[in-house]
Design an enzyme around this catalytic site. Structure first.
Site, PDB file in Angstrom:
ATOM      1  N   SER A  18       6.110  12.656  11.106  1.00 43.21           N
ATOM      2  CA  SER A  18       6.387  12.260  12.484  1.00 43.21           C
ATOM      3  C   SER A  18       7.473  13.180  13.026  1.00 43.21           C
ATOM      4  CB  SER A  18       6.908  10.818  12.495  1.00 43.21           C
ATOM      5  OG  SER A  18       7.471  10.493  13.745  1.00 43.21           O
ATOM      6  N   TYR A  41      12.372   3.925   9.265  1.00 42.53           N
ATOM      7  CA  TYR A  41      11.169   4.723   9.571  1.00 42.53           C
ATOM      8  C   TYR A  41      11.468   6.210   9.393  1.00 42.53           C
ATOM      9  CZ  TYR A  41       7.051   6.389  12.151  1.00 42.53           C
ATOM     10  OH  TYR A  41       5.875   7.016  12.512  1.00 42.53           O
TER      11      TYR A  41
HETATM   12  N1  LIG Z   1       1.744   6.368  17.061  1.00 43.68           N
HETATM   13  C1  LIG Z   1       2.769   7.202  16.993  1.00 43.68           C
HETATM   14  O1  LIG Z   1       3.509   7.400  17.983  1.00 43.68           O
HETATM   15  C2  LIG Z   1       3.044   7.973  15.731  1.00 43.68           C
HETATM   16  C3  LIG Z   1       3.924   9.057  15.822  1.00 43.68           C
HETATM   17  C4  LIG Z   1       4.209   9.781  14.683  1.00 43.68           C
HETATM   18  C5  LIG Z   1       3.627   9.435  13.476  1.00 43.68           C
HETATM   19  N2  LIG Z   1       2.782   8.374  13.401  1.00 43.68           N
HETATM   20  C6  LIG Z   1       2.213   8.065  12.083  1.00 43.68           C
HETATM   21  O2  LIG Z   1       0.815   8.157  12.166  1.00 43.68           O
HETATM   22  C7  LIG Z   1       0.222   7.325  11.157  1.00 43.68           C
HETATM   23  C8  LIG Z   1      -0.860   6.471  11.795  1.00 43.68           C
HETATM   24  O3  LIG Z   1      -0.235   5.612  12.747  1.00 43.68           O
HETATM   25  P1  LIG Z   1      -0.959   5.110  14.074  1.00 43.68           P
HETATM   26  O4  LIG Z   1      -0.028   5.371  15.194  1.00 43.68           O
HETATM   27  O5  LIG Z   1      -2.342   5.606  14.136  1.00 43.68           O
HETATM   28  O6  LIG Z   1      -0.879   3.531  13.819  1.00 43.68           O
HETATM   29  P2  LIG Z   1      -2.023   2.403  13.738  1.00 43.68           P
HETATM   30  O7  LIG Z   1      -1.273   1.142  13.549  1.00 43.68           O
HETATM   31  O8  LIG Z   1      -2.955   2.535  14.894  1.00 43.68           O
HETATM   32  O9  LIG Z   1      -2.830   2.794  12.414  1.00 43.68           O
HETATM   33  C9  LIG Z   1      -2.288   2.661  11.130  1.00 43.68           C
HETATM   34  C10 LIG Z   1      -3.399   2.196  10.201  1.00 43.68           C
HETATM   35  O10 LIG Z   1      -2.863   2.162   8.868  1.00 43.68           O
HETATM   36  C11 LIG Z   1      -3.286   0.944   8.271  1.00 43.68           C
HETATM   37  N3  LIG Z   1      -2.355   0.552   7.228  1.00 43.68           N
HETATM   38  C12 LIG Z   1      -1.112   0.022   7.375  1.00 43.68           C
HETATM   39  N4  LIG Z   1      -0.589  -0.254   6.183  1.00 43.68           N
HETATM   40  C13 LIG Z   1      -1.520   0.088   5.259  1.00 43.68           C
HETATM   41  C14 LIG Z   1      -1.558   0.029   3.842  1.00 43.68           C
HETATM   42  N5  LIG Z   1      -0.543  -0.479   3.131  1.00 43.68           N
HETATM   43  N6  LIG Z   1      -2.667   0.488   3.209  1.00 43.68           N
HETATM   44  C15 LIG Z   1      -3.719   0.975   3.904  1.00 43.68           C
HETATM   45  N7  LIG Z   1      -3.743   1.025   5.252  1.00 43.68           N
HETATM   46  C16 LIG Z   1      -2.652   0.603   5.913  1.00 43.68           C
HETATM   47  C17 LIG Z   1      -3.311  -0.070   9.411  1.00 43.68           C
HETATM   48  O11 LIG Z   1      -4.119  -1.201   9.095  1.00 43.68           O
HETATM   49  C18 LIG Z   1      -3.884   0.779  10.540  1.00 43.68           C
HETATM   50  O12 LIG Z   1      -5.291   0.732  10.560  1.00 43.68           O
HETATM   51  C19 LIG Z   1       1.375   6.544  10.545  1.00 43.68           C
HETATM   52  O13 LIG Z   1       1.769   7.146   9.339  1.00 43.68           O
HETATM   53  C20 LIG Z   1       2.475   6.646  11.583  1.00 43.68           C
HETATM   54  O14 LIG Z   1       3.755   6.516  11.028  1.00 43.68           O
HETATM   55  C21 LIG Z   1       2.471   7.632  14.518  1.00 43.68           C
END
Ligand SMILES: NC(=O)c1ccc[n+]([C@@H]2O[C@H](COP(=O)([O-])OP(=O)(O)OC[C@H]3O[C@@H](n4cnc5c(N)ncnc54)[C@H](O)[C@@H]3O)[C@@H](O)[C@H]2O)c1
Length: 279
Positions: free
Chosen positions: A145, A158
């Site tokens: 991130s 985080y």
């Molecule tokens: N959305 C943002 O702004 C953002 C920014 C930077 C990084 N990220 C990173 O991107 C990645 C995806 O996030 P997103 O924004 O798509 O969120 P999201 O909540 O839409 O998707 C995350 C998915 O991971 C699954 N998940 C959670 N815990 C789990 C576990 N223990 N085992 C298996 N699956 C699990 C959830 O059920 C969900 O389907 C994450 O690592 C997040 O930290 C997101």
């Protein structure tokens, strides 16, 4: 790795039931890859599988908690039986935790460390030996991130996990070059996914009003997970070590590199603004 035509290749995506994981799985399917997908959310996972199959791709999916090393090993064994190979591994599953350090309980720390850091390690531990042994090369993407290089008040748990994912990925990249396996740490900025809705919030940040404000801010920013997926495909194609995605992620990356004092000053100012708001 040339990502223009992924026919005959297999990609593994964790956390594929929503957001960036789903969009990335579908972007890889569009290019011809077959998919091994996992998530803890079976409903979301089934929706991604249905969308991928509409694109004509072969899928294998399993309900797996990435924090569980045995379950990840079983996922790798079952993927090998179902699809016979792995070329791309996307360690995407992750959760958010918000709140001042003094307000975040240790069980929340343990949970986020187990998912956001050890989940990535478990993915690599389960799939890399097979990829190395196959000798075909490949690519690993670990989703970090912008919070993996920019400090922000109220996000220490985080941020700690994402700094760790970045450091882990850079070390791994140096080790795996020998095996023609690229490693990219992908660092998105503010992406419009459901992550703010599901993040655990502690202390004064734990209010429905603040959560709603966070959700609205992400919606207004409106940078879609599909655009992140395109950035991930490009990072694989160009074998980028670190790939900030979105203008704010790039800006933060450059500022942290060339003006770290300015970034630290900005973090202190945001902390003081937060304190004033809560007083
Ligand atoms: N959305 C943002 O702004 C953002 C920014 C930077 C990084 N990220 C990173 O991107 C990645 C995806 O996030 P997103 O924004 O798509 O969120 P999201 O909540 O839409 O998707 C995350 C998915 O991971 C699954 N998940 C959670 N815990 C789990 C576990 N223990 N085992 C298996 N699956 C699990 C959830 O059920 C969900 O389907 C994450 O690592 C997040 O930290 C997101």
């Amino acid at each position: 790795m040339d990502t223009r035509d992924l026919n005959g290749k297999v990609a593994v995506v964790t956390g594929a039931g929503s957001g960036i994981g789903r969009s990335t799985a579908l972007a890889l399917a569009e290019r011809g890859a077959d998919l091994a997908l996992c998530d803890v959310d079976e409903e979301g996972l089934a929706e991604t599988v249905a969308a991928a199959e509409k694109r004509g791709c072969k899928t294998f999916s399993l309900k797996v908690d990435v924090a569980d090393p045995e379950a990840m090993q079983a996922f790798a064994r079952n993927t090998e039986s179902a699809l016979a190979r792995v070329d791309i591994l996307i360690n995407n599953a992750g959760i958010g935790v918000g709140g001042l350090f003094v307000d975040v309980p240790l069980d929340a720390w343990n949970k986020i460390l187990n998912i956001n850091i050890l989940g990535v390690v478990h993915g690599c531990h389960a799939f890399l030996p097979g990829m190395i042994e196959a000798g075909r090369g490949g690519h690993v993407v670990n989703i970090a991130s912008m919070a993996g290089y920019i400090q922000a008040p109220g996000m220490s748990a985080y941020s700690a996990t994402k700094f760790a994912v970045l450091g882990f990925s850079e070390s791994l990249r140096a080790e795996l070059e020998l095996h023609c396996i690229g490693v990219s740490a992908v660092c998105p900025g503010v992406i419009n996914t459901p992550i703010v809705r599901s993040s655990a919030m502690y202390g004064q940040t734990n209010s429905p009003k603040l959560r709603e404000e966070g959700i609205r801010a992400f919606e207004r920013r409106n940078y879609s997970p599909d655009r992140v997926a395109q950035g991930i495909v490009k990072a694989i194609h160009k074998n980028r070590g670190v790939a900030p995605i979105s203008p704010e992620a790039w800006l933060g990356y450059r500022l942290k590199r060339f003006f770290p004092g300015l970034v630290a000053w900005f973090a202190r100012r945001s902390a003081s603004a937060q304190r004033k708001r809560f007083d």
